[in-house]
Design a protein around this motif. Structure first.
Motif, PDB file in Angstrom:
ATOM      1  N   SER A  84       0.832  -1.201   0.000  1.00 51.52           N
ATOM      2  CA  SER A  84       0.000   0.000   0.000  1.00 51.52           C
ATOM      3  C   SER A  84       0.871   1.257   0.000  1.00 51.52           C
ATOM      4  CB  SER A  84      -0.894   0.011   1.241  1.00 51.52           C
ATOM      5  OG  SER A  84      -1.533   1.257   1.361  1.00 51.52           O
ATOM      6  N   PRO A  85       0.571   2.226  -0.861  1.00 55.58           N
ATOM      7  CA  PRO A  85       1.326   3.484  -0.858  1.00 55.58           C
ATOM      8  C   PRO A  85       0.997   4.355   0.357  1.00 55.58           C
ATOM      9  CG  PRO A  85      -0.416   3.573  -2.491  1.00 55.58           C
ATOM     10  CD  PRO A  85      -0.418   2.173  -1.940  1.00 55.58           C
ATOM     11  N   SER A  86      -0.024   3.989   1.122  1.00 56.68           N
ATOM     12  CA  SER A  86      -0.416   4.803   2.275  1.00 56.68           C
ATOM     13  C   SER A  86       0.200   4.323   3.592  1.00 56.68           C
ATOM     14  CB  SER A  86      -1.942   4.850   2.390  1.00 56.68           C
ATOM     15  OG  SER A  86      -2.448   3.555   2.625  1.00 56.68           O
ATOM     16  N   LEU A  87       1.155   3.386   3.530  1.00 57.79           N
ATOM     17  CA  LEU A  87       1.825   2.962   4.756  1.00 57.79           C
ATOM     18  C   LEU A  87       2.559   4.156   5.361  1.00 57.79           C
ATOM     19  CD1 LEU A  87       3.318  -0.474   3.632  1.00 57.79           C
ATOM     20  CD2 LEU A  87       1.248  -0.058   4.977  1.00 57.79           C
ATOM     21  N   ASN A 110      13.146  -1.041   5.268  1.00 59.66           N
ATOM     22  CA  ASN A 110      13.824   0.085   5.903  1.00 59.66           C
ATOM     23  C   ASN A 110      14.449   0.986   4.851  1.00 59.66           C
ATOM     24  OD1 ASN A 110      16.920  -0.350   5.673  1.00 59.66           O
ATOM     25  ND2 ASN A 110      16.135  -2.363   6.255  1.00 59.66           N
ATOM     26  N   GLY A 111      14.650   2.214   5.256  1.00 63.75           N
ATOM     27  CA  GLY A 111      15.372   3.188   4.458  1.00 63.75           C
ATOM     28  C   GLY A 111      16.125   4.087   5.402  1.00 63.75           C
ATOM     29  N   PHE A 143       8.731   6.144  -2.315  1.00 66.49           N
ATOM     30  CA  PHE A 143       7.407   5.522  -2.202  1.00 66.49           C
ATOM     31  C   PHE A 143       6.639   5.962  -0.958  1.00 66.49           C
ATOM     32  CE2 PHE A 143       4.661   1.574  -2.005  1.00 66.49           C
ATOM     33  CZ  PHE A 143       3.915   1.908  -3.108  1.00 66.49           C
ATOM     34  N   TRP A 144       7.242   5.962   0.224  1.00 68.40           N
ATOM     35  CA  TRP A 144       6.504   6.243   1.461  1.00 68.40           C
ATOM     36  C   TRP A 144       6.865   7.556   2.133  1.00 68.40           C
ATOM     37  CZ3 TRP A 144       8.092   0.882   1.115  1.00 68.40           C
ATOM     38  CH2 TRP A 144       7.034   0.041   0.772  1.00 68.40           C
ATOM     39  N   MET A 145       7.936   8.204   1.701  1.00 69.97           N
ATOM     40  CA  MET A 145       8.263   9.466   2.342  1.00 69.97           C
ATOM     41  C   MET A 145       9.138  10.336   1.445  1.00 69.97           C
ATOM     42  SD  MET A 145      10.801   8.224   5.426  1.00 69.97           S
ATOM     43  CE  MET A 145      11.388   9.805   5.968  1.00 69.97           C
TER      44      MET A 145
END
Length: 150
Positions: A84-87, A110-111, A143-145
């Motif tokens: 999900s892109p909304s994580l 992780n990033g 993707f998430w941030m």
């Protein structure tokens, strides 16, 4: 890991320091290394480099900052084929001046990004290279941030 830490959620395992006339001793005694199979270091020469996102279904990692500071972000993957892109990422700042180890359980991606030039992470894994070979999932760094905010 010891019973005091959950294997299903990230844990920041904190330590302490002791100083006397001989110098300072930093320790993270609650970090149980029984499961550790290998270790390596990652150094970021610049603060604009982002390593994101890499996840593991089976592998648990542990991060210890040994020089400088790092922003580390984690997401629990809901679907390995199409997450999900909304994580919403959990973020941590690891600082070499603070004795702590971040446990990243299996099931997470992780990033991270250095907040100081030449920052270094010491990474521990509970899997050998052979066991971890087919357990790497990569996703786009944006993707998430938005890493440029940091």
């Amino acid at each position: 890991m010891t019973d005091s830490f959950s294997l299903n959620t990230p844990q920041l395992i904190t330590g302490d320091t002791y100083t006397d006339e001989r110098g300072t001793l930093a320790f993270v005694n609650a970090f149980d290394m029984d499961e550790v199979q290998r270790m390596y270091t990652i150094t970021h020469p610049h603060t604009h480099i982002v390593r994101a996102w890499q996840g593991h279904k089976k592998e648990t990692k542990y991060f210890k900052c040994t020089r400088g500071r790092f922003l580390v972000a984690l997401v629990c993957i809901d679907d390995w084929e199409s997450p999900s892109p909304s994580l919403i990422p959990q973020t941590f700042v690891l600082d070499a001046t603070k004795p702590q180890v971040l446990q990243i359980p299996k099931g997470y991606a992780n990033g991270f990004k250095a907040l100081d030039a030449d920052a270094e992470l010491l990474v521990f894994s509970d899997k050998t290279m052979a066991a971890a070979k087919d357990d790497q999932f990569r996703f786009s760094s944006d993707f998430w941030m938005d890493w440029s905010l940091y």
